[in-house]
Motif scaffolding. Structure first.
Motif, PDB file in Angstrom:
ATOM      1  N   TYR A   1     -22.386  25.898  81.025  1.00 37.89           N
ATOM      2  CA  TYR A   1     -22.752  25.214  82.265  1.00 37.89           C
ATOM      3  C   TYR A   1     -22.844  23.716  82.036  1.00 37.89           C
ATOM      4  N   THR A   2     -22.721  22.983  83.112  1.00 38.08           N
ATOM      5  CA  THR A   2     -22.889  21.542  83.029  1.00 38.08           C
ATOM      6  C   THR A   2     -24.344  21.194  83.346  1.00 38.08           C
ATOM      7  N   TYR A   3     -24.944  20.399  82.469  1.00 36.47           N
ATOM      8  CA  TYR A   3     -26.357  20.037  82.616  1.00 36.47           C
ATOM      9  C   TYR A   3     -26.510  18.530  82.775  1.00 36.47           C
ATOM     10  N   PHE A   4     -27.507  18.139  83.561  1.00 36.31           N
ATOM     11  CA  PHE A   4     -27.727  16.745  83.914  1.00 36.31           C
ATOM     12  C   PHE A   4     -29.174  16.359  83.641  1.00 36.31           C
ATOM     13  N   LYS A   5     -29.396  15.024  83.549  1.00 33.97           N
ATOM     14  CA  LYS A   5     -30.752  14.525  83.327  1.00 33.97           C
ATOM     15  C   LYS A   5     -31.493  14.383  84.652  1.00 33.97           C
ATOM     16  N   LEU A   6     -32.711  14.831  84.640  1.00 30.64           N
ATOM     17  CA  LEU A   6     -33.548  14.727  85.840  1.00 30.64           C
ATOM     18  C   LEU A   6     -33.700  13.272  86.288  1.00 30.64           C
ATOM     19  N   ARG A   7     -33.914  12.379  85.314  1.00 31.92           N
ATOM     20  CA  ARG A   7     -34.125  10.968  85.663  1.00 31.92           C
ATOM     21  C   ARG A   7     -32.866  10.340  86.289  1.00 31.92           C
ATOM     22  N   ASP A   8     -31.703  10.783  85.865  1.00 31.57           N
ATOM     23  CA  ASP A   8     -30.469  10.271  86.482  1.00 31.57           C
ATOM     24  C   ASP A   8     -30.402  10.674  87.951  1.00 31.57           C
ATOM     25  N   LEU A   9     -30.754  11.927  88.216  1.00 30.45           N
ATOM     26  CA  LEU A   9     -30.698  12.390  89.605  1.00 30.45           C
ATOM     27  C   LEU A   9     -31.759  11.700  90.450  1.00 30.45           C
ATOM     28  N   ALA A  10     -32.939  11.490  89.856  1.00 29.71           N
ATOM     29  CA  ALA A  10     -34.002  10.795  90.592  1.00 29.71           C
ATOM     30  C   ALA A  10     -33.543   9.373  90.914  1.00 29.71           C
ATOM     31  N   TYR A  11     -32.907   8.743  89.935  1.00 29.47           N
ATOM     32  CA  TYR A  11     -32.398   7.372  90.102  1.00 29.47           C
ATOM     33  C   TYR A  11     -31.358   7.318  91.220  1.00 29.47           C
ATOM     34  N   LEU A  12     -30.438   8.299  91.193  1.00 29.10           N
ATOM     35  CA  LEU A  12     -29.362   8.327  92.192  1.00 29.10           C
ATOM     36  C   LEU A  12     -29.879   8.617  93.600  1.00 29.10           C
TER      37      LEU A  12
ATOM     38  N   GLY B   1     -35.371   2.593  82.496  1.00 27.95           N
ATOM     39  CA  GLY B   1     -34.308   2.022  81.666  1.00 27.95           C
ATOM     40  C   GLY B   1     -33.447   3.055  80.950  1.00 27.95           C
ATOM     41  N   SER B   2     -33.825   4.329  81.062  1.00 25.98           N
ATOM     42  CA  SER B   2     -33.072   5.362  80.336  1.00 25.98           C
ATOM     43  C   SER B   2     -31.979   6.000  81.197  1.00 25.98           C
ATOM     44  N   GLU B   3     -31.875   5.528  82.435  1.00 22.98           N
ATOM     45  CA  GLU B   3     -31.011   6.226  83.378  1.00 22.98           C
ATOM     46  C   GLU B   3     -29.529   5.888  83.204  1.00 22.98           C
ATOM     47  N   MET B   4     -28.684   6.856  83.561  1.00 29.86           N
ATOM     48  CA  MET B   4     -27.245   6.651  83.721  1.00 29.86           C
ATOM     49  C   MET B   4     -26.581   6.067  82.477  1.00 29.86           C
ATOM     50  N   LYS B   5     -27.020   6.498  81.317  1.00 21.82           N
ATOM     51  CA  LYS B   5     -26.365   6.061  80.086  1.00 21.82           C
ATOM     52  C   LYS B   5     -25.130   6.933  79.854  1.00 21.82           C
ATOM     53  N   ALA B   6     -24.135   6.357  79.216  1.00 18.52           N
ATOM     54  CA  ALA B   6     -22.940   7.150  78.902  1.00 18.52           C
ATOM     55  C   ALA B   6     -23.336   8.277  77.947  1.00 18.52           C
ATOM     56  N   SER B   7     -22.714   9.431  78.131  1.00 20.41           N
ATOM     57  CA  SER B   7     -23.004  10.554  77.242  1.00 20.41           C
ATOM     58  C   SER B   7     -22.533  10.210  75.837  1.00 20.41           C
TER      59      SER B   7
ATOM     60  N   LEU C   1     -27.293  21.151  87.709  1.00 26.53           N
ATOM     61  CA  LEU C   1     -27.246  20.384  88.948  1.00 26.53           C
ATOM     62  C   LEU C   1     -27.647  21.240  90.150  1.00 26.53           C
ATOM     63  N   ARG C   2     -27.105  22.447  90.190  1.00 25.71           N
ATOM     64  CA  ARG C   2     -27.377  23.293  91.352  1.00 25.71           C
ATOM     65  C   ARG C   2     -28.863  23.669  91.427  1.00 25.71           C
ATOM     66  N   ASP C   3     -29.476  23.884  90.249  1.00 21.58           N
ATOM     67  CA  ASP C   3     -30.912  24.188  90.232  1.00 21.58           C
ATOM     68  C   ASP C   3     -31.705  22.999  90.771  1.00 21.58           C
ATOM     69  N   MET C   4     -31.313  21.785  90.337  1.00 19.90           N
ATOM     70  CA  MET C   4     -32.040  20.597  90.803  1.00 19.90           C
ATOM     71  C   MET C   4     -31.849  20.421  92.310  1.00 19.90           C
ATOM     72  N   GLY C   5     -30.628  20.722  92.781  1.00 17.88           N
ATOM     73  CA  GLY C   5     -30.353  20.628  94.218  1.00 17.88           C
ATOM     74  C   GLY C   5     -31.254  21.549  95.008  1.00 17.88           C
ATOM     75  N   GLU C   6     -31.436  22.756  94.477  1.00 17.75           N
ATOM     76  CA  GLU C   6     -32.274  23.725  95.179  1.00 17.75           C
ATOM     77  C   GLU C   6     -33.728  23.269  95.210  1.00 17.75           C
ATOM     78  N   VAL C   7     -34.164  22.676  94.105  1.00 21.26           N
ATOM     79  CA  VAL C   7     -35.558  22.253  94.009  1.00 21.26           C
ATOM     80  C   VAL C   7     -35.816  20.984  94.840  1.00 21.26           C
ATOM     81  N   PHE C   8     -34.894  20.021  94.775  1.00 26.80           N
ATOM     82  CA  PHE C   8     -35.161  18.727  95.414  1.00 26.80           C
ATOM     83  C   PHE C   8     -34.489  18.552  96.774  1.00 26.80           C
TER      84      PHE C   8
END
Ligand SMILES: [Zn+2]
Length: 449
Positions: free
Chosen positions: A75-86, A117-123, A159-166
Motif C-alpha cells: 500500500y501507499t502510505y503518507f505522512k499525517l503532517r503532510d496531509l494536515a499541511y495540504l 518544518g518537517s512537511e512535504m520533504k522529498a522521500s 491515504l484512504r484511511d486518513m480521508g475517512e477520518v478527516f
C-alpha cells in the motif's frame, strides 16, 4: 425460476480499510494510551511511491512510500503532517500536535495546522525500512486507530484511511497511478488536464485475442471523456447468486510473463528486482481471492477453482465446471495478458452464443463499463472467437457445453511495463477485484438469477 433482482441498498463500505474507532472518550483519559512509535523489530521494504497525487485539481507532492506490508499487500502510505499541511485553509482542515509527555498525536478538526518544518520533504530514495507501529491519533478527544508504519522516525498512514477520518474523498484513477483527493466543497475537475479529451489511438491488433471482422454493439475502442459514474452502486445479494471463479494458471504453469519495472514484492512475497520476471500467477490468484472476499461480503456464494498457487489442468477445470454447472450462475475466468510488450488495456472474451446479444454480451459490457470507469483503456472490443467445437477458448467452451454463462477477463498486459503498473500495488489488485464485483452485482440488478 422466481424473479429476483438485487436491491440497491447498502453502499460498499471500506471493508478493506484498517481503521477502528474507539467509543467517544473524554480527553482526560488520554494519558492511559501506550506510547507511540513503539516499532516492532520486523522491518518491511518501503519504496518511494510513483503515484501522482492531486488535491482539488492541483498536483501536490507529499512524501509517500509503497510498503509491502504482507504477502498480499503493498500500500501507499503518507505522512499525517503532510496531509494536515495540504488541508490548511480547506473546509476539512485539521491541526496536528505531538505531545512528547503523553506520547500522543492530537488532532483537532476545523483548526488550522501549524507547520513545524518537517512537511512535504522529498522521500528518501532507495529502499527504506518500514516498521509497523501503534500510533493512534486522538481526534477531537476520540481515539482513532489506523494501520501505521514508521519510516525514519515519521509515522505514515494510508491515504484512504486518513480521508475517512478527516473527511476528504480519496479515489484512484488511471489504474491507480493517480490518487485524487477532493475536499467536501470542491466542485472542479480531478486533474488539470481533465477537461481536454484524449486523442484516440489506433487500436493495436492481437491475433490471439481480437477478431477484426466481428461486429459488436460496442462503439469505440478508446473511451474519450469518461462517462459520469452513476450514483448507484451495488450492494447486496441475497445469498442465492453463486459465482464460479476460475483462477487462470497456477503451480507449474505461471501463465504469461513480463518484467517488473521496479523492485517489487509479489503477493506471494516473492522479491522481484527491476527487470526480473513477473507472471500471470503473481496476479490471478490475489485478484481471485480478493474478488471472493468482496462477493461473499455482498452475500454471494463463491466456488474457486483454486485457493492456493497450484497446478490445475484443463481437464481439472472441465471437471470443476461440469460438477458445478447446476449450482453456479456464472463463471469468471481471471487472466492477465501478454502480447508484444506494447499492447495495453483490457480484453473481455465472451461465449460465441452471445455474439449477437444476450447475457454473455451484457455481462461482458458490465465488466467493460466498470473497467472504463476505473480509467482502464479497452484493448479490443468484446471478443468472440470461434473454434472447431464452438468457442475457441476452452474455459468458455466447457461452460457453454453445460449451459453456464462465462467470460474471461484480461485486465492488463503484464508484458507492458506501463500497463502492468496498475496492478503492482495492492490498491490496484483490490481495484480490479472491486470492479469485477461491481460488474457482477450490476449485471444481476437487471438479470434474473
Ligand atoms: Zn492467462
Amino acid at each position: 425460476m422466481r424473479k429476483r433482482f438485487i436491491a440497491f441498498t447498502l453502499l460498499f463500505s471500506s471493508m478493506l480499510s484498517g481503521i477502528s474507532y474507539a467509543a467517544n472518550e473524554p480527553t482526560e483519559i488520554q494519558t492511559d494510551i501506550p506510547a507511540v512509535y513503539s516499532a516492532t523489530t520486523q522491518g518491511k521494504k518501503a519504496y518511494v511511491s510513483k503515484m501522482e497525487i492531486y488535491l482539488d485539481g492541483e498536483q501536490v507532492k507529499p512524501t509517500a512510500y509503497l510498503i509491502s506490508v504482507d504477502s498480499y499487500s503493498a500500500y501507499t502510505y503518507f505522512k499525517l503532517r503532510d496531509l494536515a499541511y495540504l488541508m490548511n485553509g480547506k473546509d476539512c482542515q485539521f491541526s496536528v500536535e505531538y505531545n512528547e509527555k503523553t506520547k500522543q498525536i492530537i488532532a483537532k478538526s476545523g483548526e488550522k495546522y501549524v507547520p513545524n518544518g518537517s512537511e512535504m520533504k522529498a522521500s528518501s530514495s532507495g529502499d527504506q525500512t518500514a516498521y509497523e507501529t501503534d500510533s493512534p491519533i486522538w481526534l477531537d478527544g476520540k481515539k482513532v486507530d489506523m494501520e501505521a508504519y514508521n519510516i525514519n522516525g515519521n509515522t505514515y498512514y494510508k491515504l484512504r484511511d486518513m480521508g475517512e477520518v478527516f473527511g476528504f474523498e480519496v479515489s484512484y484513477k488511471d489504474s491507480s497511478r493517480q490518487a485524487i483527493i477532493r475536499t467536501p466543497s470542491y466542485k472542479g475537475p480531478d486533474t488539470p488536464e481533465e477537461s481536454q479529451p484524449e486523442e484516440s489511438k489506433p487500436e493495436e491488433t492481437n491475433p490471439e485475442q481480437s477478431q477484426p471482422e466481428q461486429t459488436t454493439p460496442n462503439d469505440t475502442t478508446t473511451p474519450t471523456p469518461q462517462p459520469t459514474p452513476e450514483p448507484v452502486t451495488p450492494n447486496k445479494v441475497d445469498g442465492v447468486i453463486t459465482v464460479l471463479i476460475d483462477v487462470g494458471h497456477g503451480g507449474s504453469d505461471p501463465g504469461a510473463g513480463g518484467t517488473a519495472p521496479y523492485d517489487f514484492f509479489t503477493y506471494q512475497n516473492r522479491k522481484v528486482s527491476a527487470g526480473g520476471g513477473i507472471y500471470e500467477t503473481d496476479f490471478n490468484l490475489p485478484v481471485a481471492l480478493c474478488l471472493r472476499d468482496l462477493l461473499e461480503a455482498s452475500g454471494a456464494k463463491v466456488i474457486m477453482s483454486a485457493e492456493t498457487d497450484k497446478t490445475v489442468t484443463f481437464s481439472d477445470r472441465k471437471k470443476i465446471i461440469e460438477s458445478n454447472a447446476d449450482t453456479a450462475d456464472m463463471l469468471i475466468s481471471i487472466h492477465h495478458n501478454a502480447f508484444n510488450g506494447n499492447a495495453s488495456g483490457f480484453d473481455i472474451l465472451a461465449q460465441i452464443k452471445y455474439k449477437n446479444g444476450g447475457d454473455g454480451l451484457e455481462l461482458a459490457q458490465s465488466f467493460e463499463k466498470q473497467y472504463l470507469e476505473d480509467g482502464r483503456k479497452r484493448h479490443a472490443p468484446t471478443t468472440f472467437k470461434e473454434g472447431s467445437n464452438g468457442d475457441y477458448y476452452a474455459i468458455l467452451r466447457y461452460a457453454a457445453n453445460v449451459d453456464l454463462l462465462a467470460i474471461i477477463s484480461e485486465y492488463a498486459y503484464i508484458d507492458n511495463v506501463n500497463d502492468v503498473e496498475c496492478i503492482l500495488s495492492n490498491e490496484g489488485v483490490e481495484r480490479e477485484a472491486k470492479a469485477m464485483h461491481d460488474a457482477i452485482l450490476d449485471f444481476y440488478s437487471t438479470h434474473e438469477y
